[in-house]
Design a protein around this motif. Structure first.
Motif, PDB file in Angstrom:
ATOM      1  N   GLY A  97       0.820  -1.201   0.000  1.00  0.00           N
ATOM      2  CA  GLY A  97       0.000   0.000   0.000  1.00  0.00           C
ATOM      3  C   GLY A  97       0.853   1.250   0.000  1.00  0.00           C
ATOM      4  N   ARG A  98       0.327   2.304  -0.622  1.00  0.00           N
ATOM      5  CA  ARG A  98       1.050   3.577  -0.625  1.00  0.00           C
ATOM      6  C   ARG A  98       1.058   4.132   0.797  1.00  0.00           C
ATOM      7  N   GLY A  99       2.266   4.336   1.314  1.00  0.00           N
ATOM      8  CA  GLY A  99       2.445   4.788   2.685  1.00  0.00           C
ATOM      9  C   GLY A  99       2.776   3.674   3.655  1.00  0.00           C
ATOM     10  N   ALA A 100       2.895   2.443   3.165  1.00  0.00           N
ATOM     11  CA  ALA A 100       3.163   1.317   4.058  1.00  0.00           C
ATOM     12  C   ALA A 100       4.424   1.535   4.886  1.00  0.00           C
ATOM     13  N   VAL A 101       5.472   2.113   4.248  1.00  0.00           N
ATOM     14  CA  VAL A 101       6.691   2.400   4.998  1.00  0.00           C
ATOM     15  C   VAL A 101       6.912   3.900   5.190  1.00  0.00           C
ATOM     16  N   ASP A 102       6.371   4.712   4.294  1.00  0.00           N
ATOM     17  CA  ASP A 102       6.604   6.172   4.360  1.00  0.00           C
ATOM     18  C   ASP A 102       5.275   6.908   4.397  1.00  0.00           C
ATOM     19  N   MET A 103       4.728   7.203   5.651  1.00  0.00           N
ATOM     20  CA  MET A 103       5.184   6.520   6.827  1.00  0.00           C
ATOM     21  C   MET A 103       4.030   6.119   7.730  1.00  0.00           C
ATOM     22  N   LYS A 104       2.956   5.630   7.100  1.00  0.00           N
ATOM     23  CA  LYS A 104       1.828   5.158   7.898  1.00  0.00           C
ATOM     24  C   LYS A 104       2.199   3.932   8.718  1.00  0.00           C
ATOM     25  N   GLY A 105       3.158   3.151   8.221  1.00  0.00           N
ATOM     26  CA  GLY A 105       3.618   2.008   9.001  1.00  0.00           C
ATOM     27  C   GLY A 105       4.244   2.431  10.320  1.00  0.00           C
ATOM     28  N   GLY A 106       5.042   3.501  10.280  1.00  0.00           N
ATOM     29  CA  GLY A 106       5.626   4.021  11.514  1.00  0.00           C
ATOM     30  C   GLY A 106       4.568   4.521  12.476  1.00  0.00           C
ATOM     31  N   ILE A 107       3.548   5.221  11.951  1.00  0.00           N
ATOM     32  CA  ILE A 107       2.473   5.731  12.800  1.00  0.00           C
ATOM     33  C   ILE A 107       1.703   4.570  13.433  1.00  0.00           C
ATOM     34  N   ALA A 108       1.374   3.552  12.636  1.00  0.00           N
ATOM     35  CA  ALA A 108       0.665   2.397  13.185  1.00  0.00           C
ATOM     36  C   ALA A 108       1.486   1.717  14.269  1.00  0.00           C
ATOM     37  N   ALA A 358       6.528  -8.930   9.694  1.00  0.00           N
ATOM     38  CA  ALA A 358       7.492  -9.176  10.775  1.00  0.00           C
ATOM     39  C   ALA A 358       8.231  -7.889  11.133  1.00  0.00           C
ATOM     40  N   ASP A 359       8.569  -7.075  10.128  1.00  0.00           N
ATOM     41  CA  ASP A 359       9.234  -5.792  10.386  1.00  0.00           C
ATOM     42  C   ASP A 359       8.307  -4.844  11.132  1.00  0.00           C
ATOM     43  N   LEU A 360       7.037  -4.822  10.737  1.00  0.00           N
ATOM     44  CA  LEU A 360       6.060  -3.951  11.388  1.00  0.00           C
ATOM     45  C   LEU A 360       5.924  -4.299  12.865  1.00  0.00           C
ATOM     46  N   ARG A 361       5.869  -5.576  13.168  1.00  0.00           N
ATOM     47  CA  ARG A 361       5.765  -5.999  14.570  1.00  0.00           C
ATOM     48  C   ARG A 361       7.045  -5.683  15.331  1.00  0.00           C
ATOM     49  N   GLN A 362       8.182  -5.838  14.674  1.00  0.00           N
ATOM     50  CA  GLN A 362       9.447  -5.481  15.329  1.00  0.00           C
ATOM     51  C   GLN A 362       9.496  -3.998  15.656  1.00  0.00           C
ATOM     52  N   LEU A 363       9.036  -3.177  14.741  1.00  0.00           N
ATOM     53  CA  LEU A 363       9.062  -1.742  15.004  1.00  0.00           C
ATOM     54  C   LEU A 363       8.167  -1.390  16.185  1.00  0.00           C
ATOM     55  N   ARG A 364       6.976  -1.992  16.239  1.00  0.00           N
ATOM     56  CA  ARG A 364       6.102  -1.782  17.408  1.00  0.00           C
ATOM     57  C   ARG A 364       6.838  -2.164  18.693  1.00  0.00           C
ATOM     58  N   ASP A 365       7.513  -3.287  18.689  1.00  0.00           N
ATOM     59  CA  ASP A 365       8.211  -3.761  19.889  1.00  0.00           C
ATOM     60  C   ASP A 365       9.374  -2.838  20.251  1.00  0.00           C
TER      61      ASP A 365
END
Length: 376
Positions: A97-108, A358-365
């Motif tokens: 998705g557009r924004g998955a890493v830049d940077m809605k993923g970070g916000i989530a 897996a990266d998304l969960r790692q960032l949350r952690d």
């Protein structure tokens, strides 16, 4: 209340928030934060007919005060996506998705981490969020205008963590503790149009522009510093608009950009450009814009805690870096110490932008571990 970081990111990705359109993204963030107990303030600055959407949210009181910062706006998706850019499809452990890493993923990730802190009864201090809808665009009425409001209302944090994607290829590689400044300039040299066979009756602005650009590009700005690479001046455009080969043009223009380290200030570099131009073309015009000054956050206790959290979760000790482009950290640095850490940025702004779950969960952690180490 806990938060499924994947489902929350999918909800954000479904909002077509291409700058300057919000697409409902800040409503999603706002309602989620309010359920977590945050006091949310919408701060839509700029022209009344087209305001920039922003929000500030705060939970808790007293110190320590940590602010997470980020942006919900995204660049246009472009073509050739394997899935719809706003569909949030998961395939083989990858979320597209557009924004998955830049940077809605970070916000989530940081909102999910905050939800975990709230679920255990925290925070032991203050958590705030600064979210803008204008980082990918002109960035005039976003973070740079929210910060003075925060200062006037007693909301400046002890430290700010920006969730931009900072890792080149794998989680745990890099924390940004500084950024180079950026200056763009257009030089316009005017002459007198004429026939090429009679140059004495004309004044060729190209010749003077060539001399100007030669002097600018052959000047060594610096050799770099311990924290920064050497400053770089790049010519980005040369334009005469001359459709023929037998006419000396009346106007010649060139544009350039300088990415400069903390040995320079933008105003000083503009003055240097103007001096060089004046030597060759006293009547030429220089139109310059400084989009951000260089900054460096000293690697103190907060950066140490962040590094330790990254290493604990990923097993990698991150390097502290200052490279890459600009971010909203350039505005935040004038108010408090700031660092950046987020996802792997290899697919940002590309078709099929994606994040590994897996990266998304790692960032949350990592964000959760950092908040604990920070004293929250």
């Amino acid at each position: 209340m806990t938060l499924d970081v994947t489902a929350f990111l999918q909800t954000l990705l479904a909002c077509p928030s291409v700058t300057p359109v919000d697409g409902g993204a800040l409503d999603v963030v706002s309602s989620t934060l309010e359920r977590l107990g945050f006091v949310v303030t919408r701060l839509d600055f700029g022209p009344a007919d087209a305001p920039t959407p922003n929000l500030f949210a705060r939970l808790g009181d007293g110190g320590p005060h940590l602010c997470f910062a980020g942006h919900t706006d995204v660049v246009p998706p472009g073509a050739s996506w394997r899935y719809g850019p706003f569909d949030g499809i998961v395939a083989d452990g990858i979320l597209y998705g557009r924004g998955a890493v830049d940077m809605k993923g970070g916000i989530a990730a940081f909102i999910a981490a905050v939800a975990d802190v709230v679920a255990r009864g925290g925070p032991n201090g203050t958590i705030s969020l600064l979210i803008t809808g204008d980082e990918e665009g002109p960035a005039r009425h976003g973070t740079r205008e929210v910060l003075p409001w925060m200062a006037a209302n007693g909301h400046i944090p002890d430290f700010c963590l920006l969730g931009e994607p900072t890792n080149p290829s794998a989680m745990g590689e890099m924390i940004k503790i500084g950024r180079r400044g950026s200056l763009s300039a257009t030089i316009t040299v005017r002459g007198v149009q004429g026939h090429v066979a009679y140059p004495h009756r004309a004044d060729n602005p190209n010749h003077r522009l060539i001399d100007i650009l030669h002097d600018l590009t052959h000047h060594v700005l610096d050799e770099g510093t311990e924290a920064f690479e050497p400053s770089s001046l790049q010519i980005t455009s040369m334009d005469v608009g001359n459709p023929t080969t037998n006419v000396i043009p009346a106007i010649a223009r060139a544009s350039l950009n300088i990415r400069f380290n903390d040995r320079h200030r933008g105003d000083d570099l503009v003055a240097w450009i103007e001096r060089v131009v004046a030597r060759h073309a006293p009547d030429a015009e220089v139109d310059a814009r400084i989009s951000g000054e260089a900054f460096l956050t000293a690697p103190g206790e907060a950066v140490r805690c962040l590094s330790a959290a990254v290493e604990k979760v990923t097993g990698h000790a991150p390097v502290l870096d200052t490279g890459g482009g600009t971010s909203d950290a350039r505005f935040i640095a004038a108010y408090c110490p700031v660092a950046e850490f987020g996802l792997v940025g290899a697919s940002m702004h590309k078709a099929d932008e994606h994040v590994a779950l897996a990266d998304l969960r790692q960032l949350r952690d990592i964000y959760r571990e950092f908040m604990e180490a920070f004293g929250l």
